[in-house]
Design an enzyme around this catalytic site. Structure first.
Site, PDB file in Angstrom:
ATOM      1  N   HIS A 122      -2.082  -5.470   1.603  1.00  0.00           N
ATOM      2  CA  HIS A 122      -3.370  -6.144   1.455  1.00  0.00           C
ATOM      3  C   HIS A 122      -3.109  -7.620   1.201  1.00  0.00           C
ATOM      4  CE1 HIS A 122      -7.401  -7.115  -0.039  1.00  0.00           C
ATOM      5  NE2 HIS A 122      -6.785  -7.772  -1.006  1.00  0.00           N
ATOM      6  N   PHE A 159     -15.316   4.309   7.337  1.00  0.00           N
ATOM      7  CA  PHE A 159     -13.940   4.641   6.940  1.00  0.00           C
ATOM      8  C   PHE A 159     -13.722   4.551   5.437  1.00  0.00           C
ATOM      9  CE2 PHE A 159     -14.001   0.100   8.098  1.00  0.00           C
ATOM     10  CZ  PHE A 159     -13.502  -0.485   6.944  1.00  0.00           C
ATOM     11  N   ARG A 216      -2.197 -14.502   4.818  1.00  0.00           N
ATOM     12  CA  ARG A 216      -2.845 -13.734   5.903  1.00  0.00           C
ATOM     13  C   ARG A 216      -2.047 -13.883   7.199  1.00  0.00           C
ATOM     14  NH1 ARG A 216      -7.209 -10.217   4.755  1.00  0.00           N
ATOM     15  NH2 ARG A 216      -8.085 -10.712   6.791  1.00  0.00           N
ATOM     16  N   THR A 228      -5.327  -6.968  10.835  1.00  0.00           N
ATOM     17  CA  THR A 228      -5.613  -5.698  10.153  1.00  0.00           C
ATOM     18  C   THR A 228      -5.022  -4.522  10.918  1.00  0.00           C
ATOM     19  OG1 THR A 228      -7.696  -6.674   9.415  1.00  0.00           O
ATOM     20  CG2 THR A 228      -7.479  -4.280   9.204  1.00  0.00           C
ATOM     21  N   TYR A 234     -12.509  -1.655  -3.363  1.00  0.00           N
ATOM     22  CA  TYR A 234     -13.013  -1.787  -1.990  1.00  0.00           C
ATOM     23  C   TYR A 234     -14.529  -1.596  -1.923  1.00  0.00           C
ATOM     24  CZ  TYR A 234      -8.336  -2.069   0.058  1.00  0.00           C
ATOM     25  OH  TYR A 234      -7.074  -2.489   0.427  1.00  0.00           O
ATOM     26  N   ASN A 242      -1.971   0.282   6.765  1.00  0.00           N
ATOM     27  CA  ASN A 242      -1.448  -0.981   7.294  1.00  0.00           C
ATOM     28  C   ASN A 242      -0.589  -1.774   6.312  1.00  0.00           C
ATOM     29  OD1 ASN A 242      -3.495  -1.851   5.682  1.00  0.00           O
ATOM     30  ND2 ASN A 242      -4.660  -2.908   7.272  1.00  0.00           N
ATOM     31  N   GLU A 250      -9.722 -10.301  -7.309  1.00  0.00           N
ATOM     32  CA  GLU A 250      -8.756  -9.202  -7.146  1.00  0.00           C
ATOM     33  C   GLU A 250      -7.605  -9.307  -8.151  1.00  0.00           C
ATOM     34  OE1 GLU A 250      -9.881  -8.770  -2.410  1.00  0.00           O
ATOM     35  OE2 GLU A 250      -7.908  -9.540  -2.956  1.00  0.00           O
ATOM     36  N   ARG A 296       2.715  -6.517   8.880  1.00  0.00           N
ATOM     37  CA  ARG A 296       2.029  -5.346   9.435  1.00  0.00           C
ATOM     38  C   ARG A 296       2.654  -4.915  10.767  1.00  0.00           C
ATOM     39  NH1 ARG A 296      -4.051  -7.167   7.545  1.00  0.00           N
ATOM     40  NH2 ARG A 296      -4.221  -5.813   5.715  1.00  0.00           N
ATOM     41  N   LYS A 323       0.823  -1.213   0.000  1.00  0.00           N
ATOM     42  CA  LYS A 323       0.000   0.000   0.000  1.00  0.00           C
ATOM     43  C   LYS A 323       0.865   1.273   0.000  1.00  0.00           C
ATOM     44  CE  LYS A 323      -3.923  -2.296   2.271  1.00  0.00           C
ATOM     45  NZ  LYS A 323      -4.922  -2.204   3.379  1.00  0.00           N
TER      46      LYS A 323
HETATM   47  P1  GDP Z   1      -8.004  -6.698   5.849  1.00  0.00           P
HETATM   48  O1  GDP Z   1      -8.679  -7.850   5.137  1.00  0.00           O
HETATM   49  O2  GDP Z   1      -7.112  -7.144   6.971  1.00  0.00           O
HETATM   50  O3  GDP Z   1      -7.267  -5.770   4.892  1.00  0.00           O
HETATM   51  O4  GDP Z   1      -9.128  -5.823   6.561  1.00  0.00           O
HETATM   52  P2  GDP Z   1     -10.603  -5.362   6.125  1.00  0.00           P
HETATM   53  O5  GDP Z   1     -11.070  -6.127   4.910  1.00  0.00           O
HETATM   54  O6  GDP Z   1     -11.442  -5.376   7.345  1.00  0.00           O
HETATM   55  O7  GDP Z   1     -10.414  -3.825   5.724  1.00  0.00           O
HETATM   56  C1  GDP Z   1      -9.849  -3.464   4.478  1.00  0.00           C
HETATM   57  C2  GDP Z   1      -8.925  -2.294   4.694  1.00  0.00           C
HETATM   58  O8  GDP Z   1      -9.684  -1.160   5.118  1.00  0.00           O
HETATM   59  C3  GDP Z   1      -7.880  -2.487   5.797  1.00  0.00           C
HETATM   60  O9  GDP Z   1      -6.754  -3.223   5.386  1.00  0.00           O
HETATM   61  C4  GDP Z   1      -7.535  -1.059   6.159  1.00  0.00           C
HETATM   62  O10 GDP Z   1      -6.619  -0.473   5.211  1.00  0.00           O
HETATM   63  C5  GDP Z   1      -8.889  -0.366   5.996  1.00  0.00           C
HETATM   64  N1  GDP Z   1      -9.579  -0.259   7.277  1.00  0.00           N
HETATM   65  C6  GDP Z   1     -10.177  -1.242   8.006  1.00  0.00           C
HETATM   66  N2  GDP Z   1     -10.691  -0.772   9.137  1.00  0.00           N
HETATM   67  C7  GDP Z   1     -10.425   0.559   9.147  1.00  0.00           C
HETATM   68  C8  GDP Z   1     -10.703   1.631  10.052  1.00  0.00           C
HETATM   69  O11 GDP Z   1     -11.313   1.452  11.114  1.00  0.00           O
HETATM   70  N3  GDP Z   1     -10.256   2.878   9.703  1.00  0.00           N
HETATM   71  C9  GDP Z   1      -9.587   3.118   8.534  1.00  0.00           C
HETATM   72  N4  GDP Z   1      -9.190   4.377   8.241  1.00  0.00           N
HETATM   73  N5  GDP Z   1      -9.306   2.140   7.652  1.00  0.00           N
HETATM   74  C10 GDP Z   1      -9.717   0.878   7.952  1.00  0.00           C
END
Ligand code: GDP
Length: 138
Positions: free
Chosen positions: A116, A58, A86, A92, A50, A113, A127, A103, A10
């Site tokens: 992805h 968010f 993962r 996350t 996304y 973070n 994807e 991470r 990212k």
């Molecule tokens: P992942 O599968 O671990 O990437 O997590 P998710 O699918 O839940 O979320 C996708 C992405 O959205 C995350 O990797 C973060 O970059 C972002 N994200 C998730 N939760 C938050 C949040 O609470 N705040 C913000 N700003 N970004 C978030």
């Protein structure tokens, strides 16, 4: 058991110069790169990628972050790729990520973070197809 997953390094991580170290860690963990590109997403493309998070509070912050700089997108191969990747990247929120995970080492917070990783075989295919044509994968 899947053998392919999809990743992005990212904009926070590319901007801080972590691309090489992250790729090195991925390859040392046994993943083979089957496709790779260095691109900057448009706002529309980031929103589509996304789309599943469109209703989340968010969402706009996530899109703004993902278009703030270039990313490295890649398809990776390894036995049990989705689950093993993962595990390699960690939770996350880097505050909850295990020691030694990508991470934990390189991410600043739950939004920025570093990487992805696809969460299912089905999404790994969707994807990968979002970024790469058949001519661009090996
Ligand atoms: P992942 O599968 O671990 O990437 O997590 P998710 O699918 O839940 O979320 C996708 C992405 O959205 C995350 O990797 C973060 O970059 C972002 N994200 C998730 N939760 C938050 C949040 O609470 N705040 C913000 N700003 N970004 C978030």
């Amino acid at each position: 058991m899947s053998n392919r997953t999809f990743t992005m390094i990212k904009p926070d991580a590319t901007g801080k110069g972590y691309t090489g170290a992250i790729l090195d860690q991925i390859i040392k963990a046994g993943f083979t790169v089957k496709a790779m590109k260095w691109v900057r997403l448009t706002e529309e493309q980031a929103g589509l990628f996304y789309d599943i998070h469109r209703a989340r509070p968010f969402f706009q912050e996530l899109v703004d972050f993902m278009i703030s700089g270039p990313i490295v997108a890649a398809i990776l191969e390894k036995d049990n790729a989705v689950a093993d990747f993962r595990e390699l990247i960690g939770a996350t929120n880097p505050a909850n990520a295990a020691d030694g995970t990508i991470r934990k080492l390189y991410a600043a917070n739950i939004g920025e973070n570093a990487v992805h990783g696809s969460d299912s075989d089905e999404n790994a295919i969707i994807e990968g197809d979002f970024f790469f044509s058949k001519l661009e994968r090996f």
